[in-house]
Scaffold this motif. Structure first.
Motif, PDB file in Angstrom:
ATOM      1  N   GLY A 118       0.831  -1.206   0.000  1.00  0.00           N
ATOM      2  CA  GLY A 118       0.000   0.000   0.000  1.00  0.00           C
ATOM      3  C   GLY A 118       0.859   1.246   0.000  1.00  0.00           C
ATOM      4  N   GLU A 119       0.231   2.375   0.301  1.00  0.00           N
ATOM      5  CA  GLU A 119       0.913   3.674   0.186  1.00  0.00           C
ATOM      6  C   GLU A 119       1.602   4.070   1.496  1.00  0.00           C
ATOM      7  N   ALA A 120       0.781   4.427   2.461  1.00  0.00           N
ATOM      8  CA  ALA A 120       1.298   4.923   3.741  1.00  0.00           C
ATOM      9  C   ALA A 120       0.174   4.828   4.761  1.00  0.00           C
ATOM     10  N   PRO A 121       0.505   4.774   6.035  1.00  0.00           N
ATOM     11  CA  PRO A 121      -0.558   4.693   7.050  1.00  0.00           C
ATOM     12  C   PRO A 121      -1.428   5.944   7.047  1.00  0.00           C
ATOM     13  N   GLY A 122      -2.697   5.766   7.375  1.00  0.00           N
ATOM     14  CA  GLY A 122      -3.596   6.889   7.627  1.00  0.00           C
ATOM     15  C   GLY A 122      -3.693   7.096   9.141  1.00  0.00           C
ATOM     16  N   GLU A 125      -4.277   3.813  11.216  1.00  0.00           N
ATOM     17  CA  GLU A 125      -3.091   2.941  11.180  1.00  0.00           C
ATOM     18  C   GLU A 125      -1.988   3.538  12.059  1.00  0.00           C
ATOM     19  N   PRO A 131      -1.016  -1.766   9.453  1.00  0.00           N
ATOM     20  CA  PRO A 131      -1.488  -1.230   8.184  1.00  0.00           C
ATOM     21  C   PRO A 131      -2.930  -1.640   7.880  1.00  0.00           C
ATOM     22  N   PHE A 132      -3.616  -0.762   7.151  1.00  0.00           N
ATOM     23  CA  PHE A 132      -4.947  -1.058   6.620  1.00  0.00           C
ATOM     24  C   PHE A 132      -5.917  -1.555   7.690  1.00  0.00           C
ATOM     25  N   ASN A 164       3.322  -1.260   3.601  1.00  0.00           N
ATOM     26  CA  ASN A 164       3.209  -0.002   2.857  1.00  0.00           C
ATOM     27  C   ASN A 164       4.579   0.450   2.362  1.00  0.00           C
ATOM     28  N   HIS A 237      -6.616   1.610  -5.335  1.00  0.00           N
ATOM     29  CA  HIS A 237      -6.586   1.593  -3.870  1.00  0.00           C
ATOM     30  C   HIS A 237      -8.016   1.464  -3.325  1.00  0.00           C
TER      31      HIS A 237
END
Ligand code: URA
Length: 264
Positions: A118-122, A125, A131-132, A164, A237
């Motif tokens: 994936g991209e990066a934690p939100g 996360e 992650p996710f 990520n 995504h």
């Protein structure tokens, strides 16, 4: 304790607390840092300078100060996933780390045939350190469950592993910059080598760019290519799918393509 000491102590303890303390001081009108006791600078000037020891030139440093080279050396010395997790957590050259609560490493079964990047934690996360785990992550779990894959599966055949490109949350969930991605790529490459999956699924533009050097996930999705010697399937995504439910149809086609590849 003076302002500067207070802030220095806070920085050592908690970045967020330090930022809040600094904002409070600025609001209160502080516009310079001062010491607790006055200093007579005329006396300082009169002090005899201490003799300076002859400077011994340090040996040439093969790694130097290039963050990507330092990351490469740290990643190369990690011989296991636990060691890699520690190496990433100890890496201080990425500015994103300063604003993050947690280093988000990975989740799932490391023996899985499928590695999802994936991209990066939100925000969630970052809070949980996994992650996710937010809304997009829940959709992702449902999507992969539909083809019989789960991050919690102990069986390598029906499991996935997920990580990520960036282990730290970018402020305001902005896209990671190319320089930040380049700096962390040695860790991503090592991560993939240690898990040694059968296929990689890149969800979104950031992992697509990180693995192939090109963006344009809506054009690339569903088209198998290669990254680090592994088959690579780019997909949209899950956060994009939440905003554009009509795109779920294509995502389903991509999942079936993955299932087919795993069966073959
Ligand atoms: N989006 C990502 O790309 N990764 C996460 O971990 C969460 C949301």
């Amino acid at each position: 304790m003076g302002i500067a000491d207070k802030i220095a102590t806070d920085i050592a303890g908690d970045w967020h607390a330090a930022l809040a303390a600094l904002a409070w001081e600025v609001e209160a009108g502080a516009d310079e840092t001062i010491l607790d006791a006055p200093v007579n600078r005329y006396e300082l000037a009169a002090e005899t300078p201490k003799p300076v020891a002859a400077r011994v030139p340090s040996p040439p440093d093969p790694v130097g100060t290039d963050p990507a080279a330092i990351a490469r050396a740290a990643a190369a010395s990690a011989l296991s996933l636990d060691a890699l997790r520690e190496a990433i957590a100890a890496f201080d050259l990425c500015e994103l780390k300063k604003g993050a609560r947690n280093t988000v490493f990975a989740d799932g079964n490391p023996r899985a045939r499928v590695l999802i990047l994936g991209e990066a934690p939100g925000a969630e996360e970052d809070r949980e350190g996994r992650p996710f785990v937010g809304r997009a992550g829940k959709l992702l779990d449902r999507m992969f469950a539909a083809i019989g894959l789960a991050r919690t599966s102990p069986d390598a055949e029906s499991a996935f592993y997920i990580t990520n490109v960036m282990p730290w949350r970018p402020p305001g969930n902005r896209d990671p910059e190319a320089a930040e991605i380049a700096m962390m790529m040695p860790f991503v490459e090592r991560h993939i080598a240690l898990v040694d999956p059968q296929v990689i699924v890149a969800v979104g533009n950031t992992p697509l760019f990180a693995l192939t050097g090109s963006r344009g996930i809506l054009r690339a999705r569903g088209n198998w290519s290669q990254a680090f010697g592994k088959p690579l399937l780019p997909m949209t995504h899950p956060a994009y799918l939440l905003r554009n439910p009509a795109a779920k149809r294509e995502a389903w086609a991509d999942l079936l393509s993955l299932q087919q590849r795993l069966r073959g």
